[in-house]
Write an enzyme that holds these catalytic residues in place. Structure first.
Site, PDB file in Angstrom:
ATOM      1  N   LYS A 163       0.868  -1.176   0.000  1.00 32.49           N
ATOM      2  CA  LYS A 163       0.000   0.000   0.000  1.00 32.49           C
ATOM      3  C   LYS A 163       0.905   1.225   0.000  1.00 32.49           C
ATOM      4  O   LYS A 163       1.917   1.265   0.720  1.00 32.49           O
ATOM      5  CB  LYS A 163      -0.874  -0.010   1.256  1.00 32.49           C
ATOM      6  CG  LYS A 163      -1.931  -1.100   1.227  1.00 32.49           C
ATOM      7  CD  LYS A 163      -2.995  -0.814   0.169  1.00 32.49           C
ATOM      8  CE  LYS A 163      -4.204  -1.712   0.343  1.00 32.49           C
ATOM      9  NZ  LYS A 163      -5.263  -1.393  -0.638  1.00 32.49           N
ATOM     10  N   GLU A 214      -1.812   0.159  -8.789  1.00 33.52           N
ATOM     11  CA  GLU A 214      -3.264   0.022  -8.679  1.00 33.52           C
ATOM     12  C   GLU A 214      -3.881   1.346  -8.239  1.00 33.52           C
ATOM     13  O   GLU A 214      -3.453   1.940  -7.241  1.00 33.52           O
ATOM     14  CB  GLU A 214      -3.548  -1.086  -7.654  1.00 33.52           C
ATOM     15  CG  GLU A 214      -4.992  -1.441  -7.444  1.00 33.52           C
ATOM     16  CD  GLU A 214      -5.143  -2.565  -6.391  1.00 33.52           C
ATOM     17  OE1 GLU A 214      -4.135  -3.205  -6.014  1.00 33.52           O
ATOM     18  OE2 GLU A 214      -6.267  -2.783  -5.937  1.00 33.52           O
TER      19      GLU A 214
END
Ligand code: OSB
Ligand code: MG
Length: 368
Positions: A163, A214
């Site tokens: 992340k 992403e």
């Protein structure tokens, strides 16, 4: 299939460690489960909505309200509901795909249990084992991140997803590459934390041979992703922006993504997820199965989906112990870097009554 009632059950599971993303830190997962009761079988649905609005506009309390206030009357008005009938029946209600997906999943599970067919069989999935990726949260320090990644690699995870957010992007990626080498399958997920103005910063990730980045930009910024894709070498993958087969087709046509993260709960259900898989396959766009910290129920269905041939990248289908000490089903355990696809009828797993009761916050029955 006749439905007698639907149980709405809230459960709460503590996470093994805090999970930090660009939109917030979670220490527990509250999940809404649906149990569809029919004369012949029960079916389970799991809603991916979270309690807050960081990832999506849908949220758990809202899903319950929508199910009871708008979907229930439609269910009462129809007899002989099938899983394929759920989306058409509810299509006149705009949006609320997470609520729709949970209901469709429960109906599909009941239907397949009655027919003695597994989710994977019904999807036409042939693989019996799928590789597992793991999503690694933002940490307080690089050493803490390296420890976490080390642990996952030792367990055998086939792919690592970091992340990221502004201030936590190039350095953690560089550190992971330096420590674990270039062979590790590595990707990043920004959960919409950047703008097109950050293109130069994101281009610094080009050096690290990432599988993909992403959802760097806002979920509505399809054109921004198309522009960004021309400025960076890392392939752009969309998550939040993909809400249907239509939106996937548009994003692909516009050059906004080279890869798609398919999350069944976000797109209205497993049946729409299958359509997205087909759209992407027809365009040669690889897909992978996303996760939303599912319990064993949602995980079972995700693993079945990930067994389809277009799912050519490892998904966020980790072992149950990635997030939970105790799952509500028999745990999914990593084997050879992946998970076995359940073979029993329907989901092929069911909640363990004691674990389910222990984690239940509330339960109520909507009688049809
Ligand atoms: O963006 O993929 C995401 C978890 C919650 C909300 C959004 C996302 C995630 C994950 C996957 O990264 C976690 C998982 O393995 O289930
Ligand atoms: Mg994501």
């Amino acid at each position: 299939m006749k439905i007698d009632s639907i149980e709405l059950r809230r459960i709460r599971l503590p996470l093994v460690s805090p999970f930090r993303t660009s939109f917030g830190t979670q220490t527990e997962r509250e999940v809404l489960l649906l149990r569809v009761r029919t004369p012949e079988a029960e079916g389970w649905g799991e809603c991916v909505a979270m309690s807050e609005l960081g990832y999506s506009a849908e949220y758990t309390d809202g899903v319950e309200d929508v199910l009871e206030r708008f979907f229930l009357p439609d269910l009462r008005a129809v007899d002989g509901l099938t899983a394929h009938g759920v989306a058409p029946l509810l299509a006149h209600h705009k949006g609320h795909r997470m609520a729709k997906a949970a209901l469709e999943m429960a109906v599909l599970d009941a239907e397949l249990r009655i027919r003695g067919v597994s989710f994977a069989q019904s999807f036409g999935a042939l693989a019996t084992h799928v590789p597992s990726g793991v999503s690694v949260g933002i940490m307080d320090s690089i050493p803490a991140l390296l420890d976490a990644v080390d642990g996952y690699l030792q367990e055998g995870y086939a792919r690592i997803k970091l992340k990221v957010e502004p201030g936590w992007d190039v350095e953690p990626v560089r550190a992971v590459r330096e420590r674990f080498g270039d062979d590790v399958l590595l990707q990043v997920d920004a959960n919409t934390a950047y703008t097109l103005g950050d293109a130069a910063q994101l281009a610094k990730l080009d050096d690290f041979d990432l599988l993909l980045i992403e959802q760097p930009l806002d979920e509505e910024d399809i054109l921004g992703h198309a522009d960004l894709a021309k400025k960076i070498k890392t392939p752009v993958c969309l998550d939040e922006s993909i809400v249907s087969a239509h939106s996937a087709a548009a994003a692909i046509r516009l050059g906004a993504c080279e890869i798609v993260n398919i999350k069944p709960g976000r797109v209205g259900g497993y049946l729409e997820a299958l359509r997205i898989h087909e759209v992407c396959r027809a365009h040669g766009v690889p897909v992978w199965c996303g996760g939303m910290l599912e319990t064993g129920l949602g995980r079972a269905a995700n693993v079945a989906l990930a067994a389809l041939p277009g799912f050519t990248l490892p998904g966020d289908v980790s072992g149950s112990d990635r997030f939970y000490t105790t799952d509500i089903t028999a745990p999914f355990v990593l084997r050879d870097g992946g998970l076995d696809v359940p073979t029993g009828p329907g989901l092929g797993v069911e909640p363990l009554p004691e674990a389910l009761d222990e984690m239940t916050v509330s339960a109520r029955e909507l009688v049809l």
